[in-house]
Design a protein around this motif. Structure first.
Motif, mmCIF file in Angstrom:
data_model
loop_
_atom_site.group_PDB
_atom_site.id
_atom_site.type_symbol
_atom_site.label_atom_id
_atom_site.label_comp_id
_atom_site.label_asym_id
_atom_site.label_seq_id
_atom_site.Cartn_x
_atom_site.Cartn_y
_atom_site.Cartn_z
ATOM 1 N N ASN A 1 0.850 -1.194 0.000
ATOM 2 C CA ASN A 1 0.000 0.000 0.000
ATOM 3 C C ASN A 1 0.884 1.242 0.000
ATOM 4 O OD1 ASN A 1 -2.439 1.410 0.078
ATOM 5 N ND2 ASN A 1 -2.463 1.470 2.309
ATOM 6 N N GLN A 2 0.522 2.235 -0.790
ATOM 7 C CA GLN A 2 1.374 3.412 -0.948
ATOM 8 C C GLN A 2 0.558 4.699 -0.830
ATOM 9 O OE1 GLN A 2 4.386 2.936 -4.244
ATOM 10 N NE2 GLN A 2 3.132 1.148 -4.748
ATOM 11 N N ASP A 3 1.255 5.816 -1.007
ATOM 12 C CA ASP A 3 0.618 7.132 -0.970
ATOM 13 C C ASP A 3 0.049 7.419 -2.355
ATOM 14 O OD1 ASP A 3 -0.211 9.659 -0.270
ATOM 15 O OD2 ASP A 3 1.638 10.155 0.791
ATOM 16 N N TRP A 4 -1.112 6.781 -2.656
ATOM 17 C CA TRP A 4 -1.647 6.762 -4.010
ATOM 18 C C TRP A 4 -1.939 8.160 -4.535
ATOM 19 C CZ3 TRP A 4 -0.563 2.271 -5.758
ATOM 20 C CH2 TRP A 4 -0.620 1.156 -4.914
ATOM 21 N N PHE A 5 -2.379 9.051 -3.709
ATOM 22 C CA PHE A 5 -2.781 10.371 -4.196
ATOM 23 C C PHE A 5 -1.610 11.090 -4.859
ATOM 24 C CE2 PHE A 5 -3.164 14.942 -3.804
ATOM 25 C CZ PHE A 5 -4.416 15.166 -4.354
ATOM 26 N N PHE A 6 -0.506 11.195 -4.178
ATOM 27 C CA PHE A 6 0.631 11.949 -4.741
ATOM 28 C C PHE A 6 1.339 11.176 -5.847
ATOM 29 C CE2 PHE A 6 0.293 14.093 -0.571
ATOM 30 C CZ PHE A 6 0.182 15.400 -1.027
ATOM 31 N N LEU A 7 1.353 9.843 -5.751
ATOM 32 C CA LEU A 7 2.021 9.053 -6.776
ATOM 33 C C LEU A 7 1.265 9.093 -8.103
ATOM 34 C CD1 LEU A 7 3.145 5.950 -4.693
ATOM 35 C CD2 LEU A 7 4.579 7.790 -5.593
ATOM 36 N N MET A 8 -0.003 9.487 -8.088
ATOM 37 C CA MET A 8 -0.756 9.610 -9.341
ATOM 38 C C MET A 8 -0.176 10.689 -10.237
ATOM 39 S SD MET A 8 -4.844 9.060 -8.928
ATOM 40 C CE MET A 8 -5.127 10.406 -7.814
ATOM 41 N N ALA A 9 0.412 11.716 -9.641
ATOM 42 C CA ALA A 9 0.949 12.833 -10.427
ATOM 43 C C ALA A 9 2.335 12.483 -10.945
ATOM 44 C CB ALA A 9 1.026 14.087 -9.563
ATOM 45 N N PRO A 10 2.684 12.917 -12.153
ATOM 46 C CA PRO A 10 4.052 12.706 -12.666
ATOM 47 C C PRO A 10 5.065 13.350 -11.726
ATOM 48 C CG PRO A 10 2.597 13.550 -14.387
ATOM 49 C CD PRO A 10 1.839 13.642 -13.113
ATOM 50 N N GLU A 11 6.235 12.759 -11.666
ATOM 51 C CA GLU A 11 7.243 13.242 -10.725
ATOM 52 C C GLU A 11 7.587 14.713 -10.953
ATOM 53 O OE1 GLU A 11 11.866 12.268 -9.509
ATOM 54 O OE2 GLU A 11 10.643 10.698 -10.427
ATOM 55 N N SER A 12 7.579 15.162 -12.201
ATOM 56 C CA SER A 12 7.929 16.551 -12.490
ATOM 57 C C SER A 12 6.864 17.521 -11.984
ATOM 58 C CB SER A 12 8.104 16.731 -13.998
ATOM 59 O OG SER A 12 6.901 16.389 -14.693
#
Length: 641
Positions: A289-300
């Motif tokens: 399980n991860q921090d899905w909200f922020f990981l949805m956005a591209p790293e840049s």
């Protein structure tokens, strides 16, 4: 003419809707930061499979639909008190409807208010901390922003937020709406982007996925249900802020922007988690399980998203702090709490107030939570109990309003309210299971505030009973003074008292010790109506007893701040004082009794001392009633509590 009015009405409606989006939905709008992650974590002990992702997501969406859209937006927003909502406004409406049977409404109102303070310290801590934790999802910054650094950033932001409260939010609040609209557009867009990864995710709109999950997961399902409730934290704000924005702008904001954005984001998080699970299975790697909200956005783009999330969570925290100020003012006016210093921070908006004591107590509680719990995941367990408890209270009060105010039959009222109450109790029961994990925090805060309210109400009742036993009917005193007039002095004396039919203690002490009577004497009583605002023309009720005495009853709404000199300076319609009073040529007499604790009478000794502490630390009545300090005389006697 009609077109002109419509033209003015539409811009006003648009402005109110934008304002509502910025204030009302701040809390619920930041729930995607942690709600799905925490709900999925509850079922992750033995690994996560696709059915669990689908089940959790279905429960989250249906919680939004049933609790917010159906219960609050479609039903409870109809139960308003002259446009005002919230637990105390609802309690006041229920008390007005029930008359002498209003003790139940009083208890429910006090319970709801107590639980709100538990919510008020958790929301700023959890929301800002969860936004700052997004920094860990930036690979290049993960070594710099460890857990301690993130906690320090959170503390700095929170301290700055609370320090700014004394300056008011009238100017910066204009930015709340545009920032929150951008926030909802961004999180909705992120959701749409990732729904494309797994378009079949939309099938979770069918409730069967959530019901199947609960049926197959036993006690774990209840823990998940408790975490799923995080998706609707902040729903109480929809009714609490009705008086500021109105019912229609809130409903438009919810159905046109907020609900679609939240639903799309949760669907996007579920689709992203599902595709990540499939990718991990193909690669033969474990799935976590991860921090899905922020990981949805591209790293840049992630740093920009973190900044936007930080702004959104600060706005959510601000809304809760402002709500705590407003609720406290209502509680003071309704007699639940002692007088506290209330400062107006805006000359244009009456609702912009600042209470220093509440501000610093909230800051202390918020900092303790951040330092003690360390992470948003640890703190999330504490969040649901206060919110679900307040919702149970609100639903019970709604039944009293529907039954006694709207005049529905018992069967019809129960058929309307019981489904909502059953839903609330299911969520409350699910959250109670997490008491050990941190749920004890809001319960402890609520119990502490409840004890203060109970002590204050009971102590005031004892003092009031003593004053009634010592009281002399004002009409009898006026007749006696007419027969044997004392020495007269020029000017006007205002005696403040809770009972206009009895001679105020300050008046009796003035006659006993000073042996004089002013040329004009006004016996003034301050009362709080069970409505938010009282029209100025309905403020004063005046009755002339004789040439020496007149009684004046000043009535204020529970959202108003009394201003006795201002309202006495108006034309009161008293024959010898038709032009009103000049506050600087008037002496104000206030009864100030000295409290004495006694174990064998009244309250237990420890409660006596607590009541005396509250009495000592209450703000000066002259400050609360806006009376010029140099024009006040305080007289009283010793009272055993």
């Amino acid at each position: 003419m009609g077109d002109d009015r419509a033209g003015h009405r539409h811009p006003a409606l648009a402005a109110l809707t934008i304002g509502a989006i910025g204030v009302v939905f701040g809390d619920i709008g930041t729930s995607p930061l942690y709600a799905f992650r925490e709900a999925l974590a509850q079922s992750a002990a033995d690994g996560i499979d696709p059915s669990e992702i689908l089940g959790v997501l279905s429960l989250a969406l249906w919680t939004l639909f049933l609790v917010v859209s159906v219960k609050y937006v479609s039903f409870l927003m109809r139960a308003d008190n002259q446009g005002e909502g919230g637990v105390l406004a609802l309690a006041a409406l229920a008390r007005r409807s029930m008359g002498i049977r209003s003790k139940l409404a009083l208890i429910l109102g006090a319970a709801g208010a107590s639980l709100f303070y538990g919510d008020a310290i958790i929301t700023p801590a959890l929301s800002v901390l969860s936004a700052m934790e997004g920094l860990r999802t930036i690979p290049s910054a993960s070594t710099v922003f460890d857990e301690g650094t993130i906690r320090l950033c959170t503390i700095v932001i929170l301290i700055a937020l609370f320090l700014l409260q004394s300056r008011g939010t009238a100017q910066v609040s204009r930015l709340f709406g545009p920032i929150c609209i951008l926030w909802f557009l961004v999180i909705g867009g992120l959701g749409i982007w990732h729904i494309a990864d797994e378009p079949s995710i939309v099938r979770v709109i069918l409730p069967s996925y959530g019901l199947h999950f609960l049926a197959n997961h036993g006690v774990v399902g209840l823990f998940v249900l408790g975490a799923v409730f995080l998706t609707v934290t902040g729903a109480e704000a929809l009714t609490a802020d009705m008086g500021h924005f109105g019912r229609l702008p809130i409903r438009i904001g919810w159905f046109s922007l907020v609900l679609p954005a939240l639903a799309l984001n949760y669907l996007g998080q579920g689709a992203f988690a599902l595709s990540s699970l499939e990718a991990a299975a193909r690669a033969g790697q474990p799935f976590t399980n991860q921090d899905w909200f922020f990981l949805m956005a591209p790293e840049s783009l992630r740093p920009a998203l973190i900044v936007l999330a930080g702004l959104a969570t600060v706005i959510a925290a601000q809304a809760v702090i402002t709500g705590a100020f407003s609720l406290t003012q209502q509680a003071i006016q309704l007699g639940f709490l002692p007088r506290l210093r209330v400062r107006q921070t805006s000359a244009d908006f009456q609702g912009q107030i600042y209470l220093p004591a509440i501000n610093w107590l909230l800051l202390f509680g918020v900092l303790v939570l951040v330092i003690q719990f360390k992470t948003s995941s640890a703190m999330a367990a504490a969040y649901g109990i206060a919110v679900t408890g307040t919702m149970v209270v609100t639903t019970c009060l709604a039944y009293l309003v529907v039954r006694h105010r709207w005049g529905w039959s018992r069967a019809l009222a129960l058929s309307a309210i019981l489904p909502f109450l059953a839903l609330d109790l299911v969520f409350f029961g699910a959250n109670i299971l997490r008491v050990v994990e941190g749920g004890w925090v809001p319960l402890l805060v609520g119990a502490g505030v409840g004890l203060l309210i109970y002590t204050w109400v009971r102590g005031r009742g004892i003092v009031s009973a003593f004053e009634k036993r010592q009281a002399i009917p004002l009409a009898d005193l006026a007749a006696a003074l007419a027969r044997r007039p004392p020495e007269r002095v020029p000017g006007t004396a205002v005696f403040l008292t809770a009972n206009p039919a009895s001679a105020p203690g300050a008046l009796l002490h003035n006659l006993k010790h000073n042996k004089v009577l002013h040329a004009q004497n006004l016996i003034v009583t301050i009362r709080t109506a069970d409505r938010p605002v009282v029209l100025p023309e309905c403020r004063a009720k005046v009755e002339r007893l004789d040439e020496n005495f007149a009684t004046v009853v000043l009535t204020y709404g529970f959202m108003e701040t009394p201003d006795v000199p201002r309202d006495l300076s108006r034309d009161l319609g008293i024959e010898t004082n038709s032009s009103g009073l000049d506050p600087m040529k008037t002496s104000f007499f206030i009864g100030r009794n000295t409290l004495k604790p006694e174990a064998d009478k009244g309250m237990p000794l420890w409660q006596d001392r607590l009541f005396m502490f509250l009495q000592r630390n209450a703000s000066d009545p002259t400050d609360f009633l806006r009376i010029p300090p140099g024009k006040v005389l305080e007289l009283g006697e010793q009272v055993t509590v």
